[in-house]
Design a protein around this motif. Structure first.
Motif, mmCIF file in Angstrom:
data_model
loop_
_atom_site.group_PDB
_atom_site.id
_atom_site.type_symbol
_atom_site.label_atom_id
_atom_site.label_comp_id
_atom_site.label_asym_id
_atom_site.label_seq_id
_atom_site.Cartn_x
_atom_site.Cartn_y
_atom_site.Cartn_z
ATOM 1 N N ASP A 127 0.837 -1.255 -0.201
ATOM 2 C CA ASP A 127 0.053 -0.039 -0.163
ATOM 3 C C ASP A 127 0.823 1.659 -0.161
ATOM 4 N N ALA A 128 0.376 2.758 0.255
ATOM 5 C CA ALA A 128 0.739 3.628 -0.052
ATOM 6 C C ALA A 128 1.932 3.688 1.224
ATOM 7 N N PHE A 129 1.484 3.096 2.269
ATOM 8 C CA PHE A 129 2.949 3.019 3.218
ATOM 9 C C PHE A 129 3.587 1.899 3.064
ATOM 10 N N GLU A 130 3.657 1.287 1.947
ATOM 11 C CA GLU A 130 4.505 -0.292 2.073
ATOM 12 C C GLU A 130 4.822 -1.266 2.934
ATOM 13 N N VAL A 131 2.667 -1.183 3.186
ATOM 14 C CA VAL A 131 2.964 -2.555 4.002
ATOM 15 C C VAL A 131 2.426 -2.775 2.768
ATOM 16 N N SER A 132 2.438 -4.821 2.940
ATOM 17 C CA SER A 132 1.615 -5.523 2.158
ATOM 18 C C SER A 132 0.789 -5.124 2.446
ATOM 19 N N ILE A 133 -0.097 -5.611 1.174
ATOM 20 C CA ILE A 133 -1.502 -5.572 0.931
ATOM 21 C C ILE A 133 -1.924 -7.145 2.295
ATOM 22 N N ALA A 134 -3.302 -7.042 1.951
ATOM 23 C CA ALA A 134 -3.871 -8.342 2.632
ATOM 24 C C ALA A 134 -4.753 -9.283 0.819
ATOM 25 N N PRO A 135 -5.006 -10.549 1.147
ATOM 26 C CA PRO A 135 -5.336 -11.343 -0.074
ATOM 27 C C PRO A 135 -6.473 -10.782 -0.503
ATOM 28 N N GLY A 136 -6.189 -11.260 -1.895
ATOM 29 C CA GLY A 136 -7.814 -10.926 -1.962
ATOM 30 C C GLY A 136 -7.837 -9.787 -3.438
ATOM 31 N N ALA A 137 -8.697 -9.791 -3.574
ATOM 32 C CA ALA A 137 -9.455 -8.505 -4.124
ATOM 33 C C ALA A 137 -9.609 -7.463 -3.378
ATOM 34 N N ALA A 138 -9.879 -7.601 -1.591
ATOM 35 C CA ALA A 138 -9.347 -6.511 -0.706
ATOM 36 C C ALA A 138 -8.422 -5.945 -1.117
ATOM 37 N N GLY A 139 -7.359 -6.234 -1.299
ATOM 38 C CA GLY A 139 -5.990 -5.880 -1.027
ATOM 39 C C GLY A 139 -6.021 -4.930 -2.175
ATOM 40 N N LEU A 140 -6.521 -5.341 -2.834
ATOM 41 C CA LEU A 140 -6.086 -4.701 -4.152
ATOM 42 C C LEU A 140 -6.895 -3.017 -4.304
ATOM 43 N N GLU A 141 -7.986 -3.475 -3.159
ATOM 44 C CA GLU A 141 -8.574 -1.740 -3.370
ATOM 45 C C GLU A 141 -7.039 -0.499 -2.143
ATOM 46 N N GLU A 142 -6.256 -1.225 -1.959
ATOM 47 C CA GLU A 142 -5.357 -0.914 -1.272
ATOM 48 C C GLU A 142 -3.775 -0.644 -2.577
ATOM 49 N N LEU A 143 -3.840 -1.217 -3.448
ATOM 50 C CA LEU A 143 -2.713 -1.652 -3.874
ATOM 51 C C LEU A 143 -2.471 -0.151 -4.435
ATOM 52 N N ALA A 144 -0.443 0.019 -4.323
ATOM 53 C CA ALA A 144 -0.114 1.439 -4.657
ATOM 54 C C ALA A 144 1.141 1.245 -5.448
ATOM 55 N N ILE A 145 2.058 -0.251 -4.968
ATOM 56 C CA ILE A 145 3.345 -0.148 -5.228
ATOM 57 C C ILE A 145 3.657 -1.679 -5.765
#
Length: 375
Positions: free
Chosen positions: A159-177
């Motif tokens: 995500d924008a804080f360079e924390v690994s996103i959660a699994p699945g489609a929900a994680g994609l909503e936070e994807l930045a990098i």
């Protein structure tokens, strides 16, 4: 008994009988002497079994992976013996048995199911040293754009804080990098992806719109936007490496990019090639060679409809039989009204034979064997 050469090349009857069992039951019913069994699949559930039954020396290699629930799943990938173009053998990995919707039973995990386990099985095959990979991506439980499988192969999505996103489609909503600096390379013989789906990744014909509802997604626009974030993240890659360049140029509009909840797109980003599943399985199992000189070919599937003749197993088998000038018969659990039967010399419906769909499903092998006897 008959001495005619008969090739049995059915797909599975989904939910009731595996392709190899269908082929054996048809052969037993027919009374054929030395029947040629070439069970088929199109990249979904049962692909490993169909290939293993037809390729001498094929070997299942057990692997424990993270399933779509996030819990361990015991699965296997298939090793095929060396060939001229794959001197260390070919690894066949099936998404259905590692990250498939069938593993959820009646449950649905629309926002957090992922393809991580599929990627772990791919990584296991690569660690074994195979020269080539064949990946079957039907029956996915998730809509994660392939981020789970790419994570298992060394990619990182944050995500924008360079924390690994959660699994699945929900994680994609936070994807930045997207970071592909540690992504494993393809084997020297490349990677072929088997699918019978031609949907693009995004839009009204895309992964979320077409396949999301059957996975429990109740907000298609939200899921489609999440997949769009993945495209944006990959297009922002600097392109300093071959992996980054391949990912930047992965086409979300490519036919099949929307397959398996966008796993097709994720594999394109890795550099893989999407190919029609049933046609490639026919090549792997030597179906064309088996049909040459045959007197009859018998194919089939659980439900034959207007789509069956286009890219699915019965259509591919019928085309190969026509090319060789060999008549082909069809056995199906049920046949949809108006389906085009013109390619087949004889057609048998188990529903008609058994008197009802319920009766046919209760004892599928009995009625498949009876259909073989009728033919």
């Amino acid at each position: 008994m008959t001495s005619r050469r008969i090739v049995f090349a059915p797909d599975s009857f989904k939910g009731s009988c595996a392709a190899a069992d269908v082929a054996r039951a048809l052969a037993a019913g027919s009374g054929a002497v030395d029947p040629v069994l070439r069970p088929m699949a199109d990249g979904g559930e049962g692909t490993l079994g169909a290939i293993a039954a037809a390729v001498p020396g094929a070997r299942h290699t057990p692997v424990r992976v993270t399933g779509p629930r996030g819990l361990p799943v015991d699965a296997a990938w298939l090793w095929l013996p060396p060939t001229d173009d794959a001197p260390q053998g070919t690894g066949v990995v099936e998404l259905a048995s590692t990250s498939g919707i069938e593993l959820l039973g009646d449950e649905r995990r629309p926002w957090d199911a992922s393809t991580l386990g599929f990627g772990q099985a791919i990584a296991a095959a690569l660690a074994h040293g195979v020269s080539r990979l064949v990946l079957a991506i039907g029956s996915s439980a998730s809509t994660d754009g392939g981020t789970g499988l790419l994570t298992a192969l060394g990619a990182r999505f944050t995500d924008a804080f360079e924390v690994s996103i959660a699994p699945g489609a929900a994680g994609l909503e936070e994807l930045a990098i997207a970071d592909l600096s540690r992504l494993r390379g393809l084997p020297e013989g490349g990677v072929q992806v088997l699918t019978d789906v031609t949907s693009p990744l995004l839009g009204s014909a895309g992964a979320a719109a077409v396949f999301g509802p059957q996975k429990g997604i109740d907000d298609v626009a939200r899921a489609d936007a999440a997949l769009g974030r993945l495209v944006d993240a990959l297009r922002r890659l600097p392109g300093a490496t071959l992996a980054e360049t391949a990912a930047r140029h992965a086409d979300p509009e490519a036919p099949g990019a929307g397959a398996a909840g966008g796993a097709g797109y994720g594999l394109l980003a890795w550099g893989a090639e999407l190919v029609p599943g049933a046609a490639r399985i026919a090549e792997l199992t030597g179906l064309r060679e088996a049909i040459a000189g045959a007197d009859l070919v018998v194919t089939g599937e659980g439900a034959f409809d207007g789509q069956s003749a286009v890219g699915k197993a019965p259509g591919v088998v019928a085309a190969l039989a026509a090319e060789a000038g060999v008549p082909v018969a069809l056995v199906a659990g049920r046949i949809a009204p108006g389906a085009d039967m013109s390619a087949f010399a004889r057609v048998v419906s188990l529903t008609d034979l058994a008197g009802s769909a319920e009766a046919a499903l209760t004892e599928p092998e009995r009625w498949i064997e009876a259909a073989g006897a009728m033919l």
